[in-house]
Design a protein around this motif. Sequence first.
Motif, mmCIF file in Angstrom:
data_model
loop_
_atom_site.group_PDB
_atom_site.id
_atom_site.type_symbol
_atom_site.label_atom_id
_atom_site.label_comp_id
_atom_site.label_asym_id
_atom_site.label_seq_id
_atom_site.Cartn_x
_atom_site.Cartn_y
_atom_site.Cartn_z
ATOM 1 N N ASP A 46 -38.445 72.745 -2.766
ATOM 2 C CA ASP A 46 -39.112 72.733 -4.061
ATOM 3 C C ASP A 46 -39.994 71.503 -4.247
ATOM 4 N N LYS A 231 -42.216 68.190 -12.120
ATOM 5 C CA LYS A 231 -42.276 69.331 -13.024
ATOM 6 C C LYS A 231 -42.174 68.908 -14.488
ATOM 7 N N GLY A 239 -42.016 79.699 -16.914
ATOM 8 C CA GLY A 239 -41.820 80.024 -15.505
ATOM 9 C C GLY A 239 -42.638 79.176 -14.560
ATOM 10 N N LEU A 240 -43.490 78.304 -15.100
ATOM 11 C CA LEU A 240 -44.321 77.438 -14.273
ATOM 12 C C LEU A 240 -44.054 75.981 -14.642
ATOM 13 N N LYS A 242 -43.709 76.265 -10.283
ATOM 14 C CA LYS A 242 -42.628 76.737 -9.415
ATOM 15 C C LYS A 242 -42.043 75.612 -8.572
ATOM 16 N N ASN A 244 -40.779 71.637 -7.980
ATOM 17 C CA ASN A 244 -40.138 70.582 -8.750
ATOM 18 C C ASN A 244 -40.911 69.276 -8.662
ATOM 19 N N ASN A 521 -49.025 81.168 -2.015
ATOM 20 C CA ASN A 521 -49.736 81.111 -3.296
ATOM 21 C C ASN A 521 -50.628 79.883 -3.427
ATOM 22 N N SER A 533 -49.582 74.951 -9.811
ATOM 23 C CA SER A 533 -48.420 75.415 -10.575
ATOM 24 C C SER A 533 -47.795 76.684 -10.007
ATOM 25 N N ASN A 534 -48.570 77.503 -9.286
ATOM 26 C CA ASN A 534 -48.040 78.748 -8.724
ATOM 27 C C ASN A 534 -47.571 78.614 -7.271
ATOM 28 N N GLU A 536 -45.468 77.790 -4.021
ATOM 29 C CA GLU A 536 -44.039 77.715 -3.724
ATOM 30 C C GLU A 536 -43.823 77.950 -2.235
#
Length: 538
Positions: A46, A231, A239-240, A242, A244, A521, A533-534, A536
């Motif tokens: 993460d 984050k 949800g965003l 993804k 940390n 992504n 932010s998307n 992962e």
Amino acid sequence: MKKRSILVLLISILAISMFLAGCNSKTNNETDGKKDPGTSNGSKKDTLVYGRGGDSTSLDPITTTEGEAFKVTINIFENLLVYGDKDTSIKPGLAEKWETSDDGLTYTFHLRKGVKFHDGTDFNADAVVFNFDRWMNGNEEKFPYYTMFGGYKKDEGHVIKEVKAVDPNTVQFILKRPQAPFLKNIAMSPFGMASPTAVKKWGDDFRSHPVGTGPFKFVEWKQKDRIAIEKNPDYWQKGLPKLNKIIFRVIPENTARLNALANGEIDVMDGLNNSDEATVLANDKLQIIERPSMNVGYIGLTNTHKPLDNKLVRQAINYAIDKKAIINAFYGGKALAAKNPMPPSIEGYNDAIQEYPFDLEKAKALLKEAGLEKGFEMDLWAMPVARPYMPEAQKVAEVIQDSLGKIGIKAKIQSVDWATYLEKARKGEFDAFMLGWTGDNGDPDNFLYTLLDKDSIGSNNYAYYSNDELHKILIEAQTETEQSKRNELYKKAQEIIHEDAPWVPLVHSTPLLAAAKDLQNYLPHPTGSECLSNVEFK
């Protein structure tokens, strides 16, 4: 008793092990150049470690013009409007919707409710007014990019008459004259909303203590080493993000960055040498990522330095550079020879212009006409870091030096650290210098006006080039709202620039990145800055 002692011993060992594990669970944080698996729950990484060639010069995006800063700040700050994931189409950002008056002079933005800055300050219309008042009351040295709005409050060309809060969630911009790229300018990275509370607290040092509304919060900045962001748990987009944590590591050499990627020390790198593409493709643990091209790499010729103040000399230098040889040697064919200051993908591009061919005899003839038959000496400054438009600047400089030597120009290659390089270029201290530009908003204004208009001298016009006829055309093109008419004006502007030759436009490149195979992504943006932010890991 013996069994009981063994049991106690085992429990003690287990407790110590758990303690040690807790002390060392730093989710992909790095020590001595190594990183741990980056799993906060033991199942999925993460933390993203991003390897790049140079450090940021500031983390307050309005105070700089360089892309290394925006790579980080786009994840901390947010704008009223944003671009599409893969293009420069306008989308809602901190403003949910907006209206434009029929005369093109009034823009009304309706803001998202309940958004807070990382320090708990409310984001509202007053915060928007605060940011724009701060910028418009500055100058080229403090806030260089604000010239996109025609100068500063004290300047006659400044297009913004007033920014006012209609109510807590509505802000209105009233312009003095229409500005066709106004909405695209609003979405540019430098114009991210900063916390008024934090700006007042830190003053000029806000550049090292950034506070925005974005998906990630600032953690630390170790100069010339790394920047860490984490984050934002209160981010308004549920949800965003993804991830940390993101760590931006500085690894100046492209090859060293690739080695770090192959060894698992970083997860993604920019500035991949074209010559290393095959190496990446042959590694089943890595992937290639291509950034859409919207850039230009160039040699700037400071027009206020003798003999570069002579148009004939600048034209001679243009004839002396073999662009195709440079592309074949250093870009693996993934670049176009440039003849204009903006790439063909931008509306208003003038393809009818004939490029300066590689012609040493013509170059010599022009120098003779300028009274410099025996040539002259000058400094040629080469970037110390890899850039998307020029991944191997030092090597390209050597090729250019050799070519110029053939027409009697003795070019001494110079370099200095990246922050100093940009500052000296901005102040017009170089003779000739290698630099480039990745478009911010997809509009021709962002290349021609930003880089070559007299209004931009001291901000982005590092060549100190000034032409009154060009200025008149570019201001008319800003004011004209019909795109077809704007395109014709920009084509005429490129004819003037081609004749005056303030630069040697070199290349329009397709920048390459490389990443770990399990990264997903990651959508590279043509502006060179992407919100992560998307992103992962699989």
